[in-house]
Design an enzyme around this catalytic site. Structure first.
Site, PDB file in Angstrom:
ATOM      1  N   GLY A 172       0.796  -1.227   0.000  1.00  0.00           N
ATOM      2  CA  GLY A 172       0.000   0.000   0.000  1.00  0.00           C
ATOM      3  C   GLY A 172       0.823   1.269   0.000  1.00  0.00           C
ATOM      4  O   GLY A 172       1.579   1.548  -0.925  1.00  0.00           O
TER       5      GLY A 172
ATOM      6  N   LYS B  66       3.623 -10.316  -3.567  1.00  0.00           N
ATOM      7  CA  LYS B  66       4.421  -9.210  -3.056  1.00  0.00           C
ATOM      8  C   LYS B  66       5.811  -9.682  -2.630  1.00  0.00           C
ATOM      9  O   LYS B  66       6.810  -8.985  -2.841  1.00  0.00           O
ATOM     10  CB  LYS B  66       3.684  -8.560  -1.885  1.00  0.00           C
ATOM     11  CG  LYS B  66       2.330  -7.982  -2.288  1.00  0.00           C
ATOM     12  CD  LYS B  66       1.485  -7.611  -1.082  1.00  0.00           C
ATOM     13  CE  LYS B  66       0.111  -7.129  -1.504  1.00  0.00           C
ATOM     14  NZ  LYS B  66      -0.753  -6.847  -0.334  1.00  0.00           N
TER      15      LYS B  66
END
Length: 433
Positions: free
Chosen positions: A135, A206
């Site tokens: 994020g 990720k």
């Protein structure tokens, strides 16, 4: 080149809305800091009639993505539609047209990074993807620039807010996985189909991106060991707490000599470690470099504003490159040969282990179990017999010293098949950081 960057956006959902809000609200601040005016020229959407949180000039809305990827009046394409098929086609089209690209799409980068990087290199275009991991946390910028003078020794990451929220609730409130998941879905923290999150795949995408950046080879997602949290038992969460640990779903990246390991799974962390204290929907990444030592990043791992902040950061980088005529100043990916291209097989990793057994309540049982562990060269640090809910079996908790994964698996298989075992053994890895 002019002092204006013309931006086209693919997708006007949650993150797209946040990006438009941020670029609009902070336009003057961005211009002051960069000397560049960033204008939104066109936004491509799938549903032109959908009601949105922010109003824009209807003339810039289109349902034709080619009016963004192929248009002469757009310098930068921002891809925010998600998925891998259409997104890949659109990003390649933009790059092949010489346009720079910013994306928040972790699955796209993890699965097709090599192809996209080659297209960017061929076109001398920028490709930025900060928002694809954690994020609003600037971890990709950290790895690409901040730690450029370091050999990265290891990275530990809490990379999925949904899983971290569920584990925090399980620990703090003593509730089981399923009811917490349902509440997370009701609150919007988990998708209606939560598999991507709770089975570890989101964190694996990720982890693959971070590991590839750290070690200079684009690793295959299929080689990353992935386990989720859906099978975690409340008893193991309680046992971990009693032993001084917390359970976190971690992305783990490290190397031993030139051997790189990359894995995602529930992990016991000592309660006094800062990473163990990251709760709720927050993300955190701990990086250890040979010169910098330990560095910890913490913040919101998802959400409109946090993700949009990272997207806008990338847009600003492209704007500065555009202003100073240095496209590809920071290549999308730089390959080097310091480390092995293939990941260390999971069977070869070495760590400590938490093991829970359900054993027959009869003389000699524990001796049989310890002899099996000894047979596979596994040394036991702690052996605890806990209160039993059954008259027929006894719960036994074991913490091992460092052991090889293959040996642990072989020992547990032999124990499970022995007459002293009443249930499948439970194993969770321990990282002491």
């Amino acid at each position: 080149m002019a002092d204006k960057l013309r931006v086209g956006i693919l997708g006007f959902g949650t993150v797209g809305t946040g990006v438009v809000k941020g670029l609009t609200k902070n336009a003057e601040l961005i211009a002051f800091r960069t000397g560049m005016t960033i204008t939104i020229t066109r936004i491509a959407v799938s549903n032109i009639n959908r009601k949105r949180e922010i109003e824009v000039n209807p003339a810039i809305i289109t349902t034709d993505a080619s009016q963004v990827t192929d248009a002469d009046d757009i310098d930068l394409v921002v891809e925010l539609i998600g998925g891998t098929d259409l997104a890949k086609d659109y990003v390649l089209a933009a790059l092949n047209n010489g346009k720079s690209v910013v994306t928040a799409n972790k699955s796209l980068i993890a699965k097709h990074g090599e192809e996209l990087f080659q297209a960017a290199k061929k076109s001398d275009a920028d490709l930025y993807y900060e928002a694809s991991v954690a994020g609003g946390i600037p971890i990709i910028k950290g790895l690409r620039e901040g730690f450029a003078g370091n050999h990265i020794e290891c990275i530990y990451g809490i990379l999925n807010g949904t899983c971290n929220y569920i584990l925090t609730r399980m620990e703090n409130e003593g509730v089981d996985f399923e009811p917490v998941l349902k509440e997370a879905q009701a609150l919007g923290y988990a998708e209606a189909d939560p598999e991507l999150d709770v089975e570890g795949w989101d964190a694996a995408h990720k982890t693959c991106i971070l590991g590839s950046l750290a070690y200079g080879a684009w690793y295959d997602m299929d080689e990353v060991h992935v386990e989720g949290i859906s099978t975690l038992d409340q008893q193991d969460v309680k046992n971990a707490a009693n032993l001084g640990y917390k359970i976190k779903l971690l992305g783990i990246i490290k190397h031993d000599s030139d051997q790189v390991q990359m894995r995602v799974h529930p992990t016991l962390l000592p309660q006094d470690k800062m990473l163990a204290k990251v709760d709720g929907v927050n993300n955190s990444v701990c990086v250890t470099g040979d010169f910098v030592g330990d560095a910890m990043f913490y913040g919101q791992g998802a959400g409109m504003e946090a993700t949009a902040s990272s997207v806008i950061s990338d847009i600003v980088d492209v704007a500065l490159n555009w202003k100073h005529k240095v496209n590809n100043r920071l290549p999308a990916f730089v390959e080097h040969t310091h480390y092995q291209k293939n990941l260390l097989p999971m069977s070869e990793i070495v760590c400590r282990y938490y093991i829970r057994l359900a054993l027959a309540d009869k003389p000699g049982t524990l001796g049989i179990v310890t002899s099996i562990f000894g047979k596979y060269d596994i040394s036991l640090e702690t052996v605890l017999q806990t209160a039993s809910d059954s008259t027929n079996s006894v719960p036994v908790i074991i913490i091992t010293h460092q052991a090889k994964e293959a040996n642990i698996r072989a020992a547990l298989k032999e124990i499970e098949e022995s007459p002293v075992s009443d249930a499948k053994p439970i194993m969770i890895r321990i990282e002491d950081m």
